[in-house]
Design an enzyme around this catalytic site. Structure first.
Site, PDB file in Angstrom:
ATOM      1  N   GLU A 156      -9.567 -35.278  51.733  1.00  0.00           N
ATOM      2  CA  GLU A 156      -9.982 -35.887  50.460  1.00  0.00           C
ATOM      3  C   GLU A 156     -11.222 -36.743  50.657  1.00  0.00           C
ATOM      4  OE1 GLU A 156      -8.010 -36.121  47.441  1.00  0.00           O
ATOM      5  OE2 GLU A 156      -5.986 -35.560  48.085  1.00  0.00           O
TER       6      GLU A 156
HETATM    7 ZN   LIG Z   1      -6.734 -32.815  44.381  1.00  0.00          ZN
END
Ligand SMILES: [Zn+2]
Length: 416
Positions: A385
């Site tokens: 992320e």
């Molecule tokens: Zn996501």
């Protein structure tokens, strides 16, 4: 990826974007505007381009628009309030200032607005340009503003795109795939079709004449607004393709399958989270009720059924409010052993100024890709992320170093 090659990637998106501005013919991938156009004497506002989306538009002044930002379907939905629209000055107008108010029907403001006149170079609004308001009595317990207001300058004859993030649509991926698949060791193929019949593109990377047993699988864009995950994935993959001794050695021993955009329908429609089946694809690994996730299940099952292939590592690229790697705990056995710990440790060594933040959860019940692939195949898995507003150059640098660290770790002997 060099700055030049990123420009080449994003250029493709503007060809599509500009195409619908000049011909009045929406591109194949365009979606119908939910509320039609919104216009004043000076400016036309529209969303008729891939990824264009606002819930509704209201003219609130001579050069002022209020846009309602609405999720694609009823809650619950992740708070990824996407918006993308285009302002086109009417002929004969001088330079003008346009006031925009974004009214959030759910969740509140998340993405800092970016503008582009060519779909290629995007500029983030300055801190001073954006005003976030809290509706009286509703701000307690929430850090997301229900309204964001700002002004943009419109030059005569030049449409301006305003969006939550850089716009990366199927045409962007097509251009990138065409460019990287010029290399002999890359084969582009279609994984399958989305619910609405769009191509889900894929790449296979392997040294010529080799049929490696060990396999790496990378996936991206399950969640349409998560652009910084895509901005990481491009240079990550390009680093695997580099003409370096390390990358050549890696490609001789490992085959890589890349599925950079699993949810093209959500991307084109400018959705916050779902596919057209009202499903968060990253909660459908296990149920596999959606056509897009079923294609990934098939890919992995075919790999597992083939005695000549064996999965070694799986990564899924996303974005959230900060840079973070979601992983399985180190004490959970994997093959190769302790891969995540060794990989992220090496990344930290290679990027001492970057905080490698890791979050581990022992509970693997959520039906996301990381949990499912680990539970089913016993390999190291990660949800990679990047922060929504992380500096784009840093995203690129981290991705390159993460790819180098992955190759070195996979090629290193396993610990005893
Ligand atoms: Zn996501």
């Amino acid at each position: 990826m060099t700055a030049g090659s990123l420009r080449a990637v994003t250029l493709a998106s503007i060809i599509v974007l500009a195409g619908c501005a000049t011909t009045d013919q929406p591109p194949v991938a365009a979606v119908e505007s939910r509320q039609g156009l919104c216009q004043t004497n000076g400016v036309v506002l529209d969303i008729d381009f891939p990824a264009g989306n606002v819930g509704s538009c209201q003219v609130t002044g001579s050069n002022a628009f209020t846009l309602t930002i609405t999720p694609e379907d009823a809650p619950p939905i992740n708070c990824s309030a996407w918006y993308a629209f285009r302002l086109t000055p009417r002929a004969g107008n001088e330079a003008q200032k346009v006031s925009i108010s974004l009214d959030y029907e759910a969740c509140g403001h998340r993405y800092w607005p970016k503008t582009s006149s060519d779909g290629n170079i995007w500029t983030r609004l300055s801190n001073k340009q954006l005003e976030l308001n809290y509706k009286l009595g509703s701000s307690e317990g929430t850090r997301l503003a229900p309204r964001a207001t700002f002004k943009v300058d419109l030059e005569p004859g030049t449409p301006l795109f305003v969006a939550a993030q850089e716009i990366l649509v199927p045409a962007t991926y097509d251009a990138w795939i065409e460019r990287v698949s010029a290399a002999d060791e890359v084969t582009a193929f279609e994984l399958g079709k989305s619910a609405e019949g769009r191509d889900i593109p894929a790449l296979s990377i392997v040294a010529l004449g080799q049929e490696p047993k060990e396999q790496v699988v990378l996936v991206g864009r399950q969640h349409p607004p998560e652009i910084t995950g895509a901005l990481a994935m491009f240079p990550f993959v390009e680093t695997l393709l580099a003409d370096t001794p390390l990358a050549r050695k890696y490609r001789a021993r490992f085959a890589t399958t890349v599925v950079p955009m699993l949810n093209p329908d959500g991307v084109v429609r400018g959705y916050w989270r779902h596919n057209t089946g009202s499903t968060d694809l990253n909660r459908d690994w296990g149920p596999f009720k959606q056509p897009e996730t079923r294609l990934m299940d098939r890919l992995l099952k075919d790999m597992a059924a083939d005695p000549d292939r064996e999965l070694s590592f799986f990564a899924d690229f996303h974005s959230t409010q900060r840079d973070i790697f979601y992983t399985i705990p180190d004490e959970f056995p994997t093959r190769p052993k302790l891969f995540i710990k060794r990989w992220l440790g090496l990344l930290e060594t290679r990027m001492p100024d970057f905080e490698v933040r890791r979050s581990v959860n022992k509970n693997l019940s959520q039906a996301n890709s990381k949990n499912y692939v680990y539970r089913t195949y016993g390999v190291p898995t990660v949800t990679y992320e990047m922060g929504d507003e992380t500096d784009r150059e840093l995203i690129r640098k981290v991705a390159q170093e993460a790819a180098v660290a992955m190759m070195e770790t996979l090629l290193a002997p396993e610990p005893e």
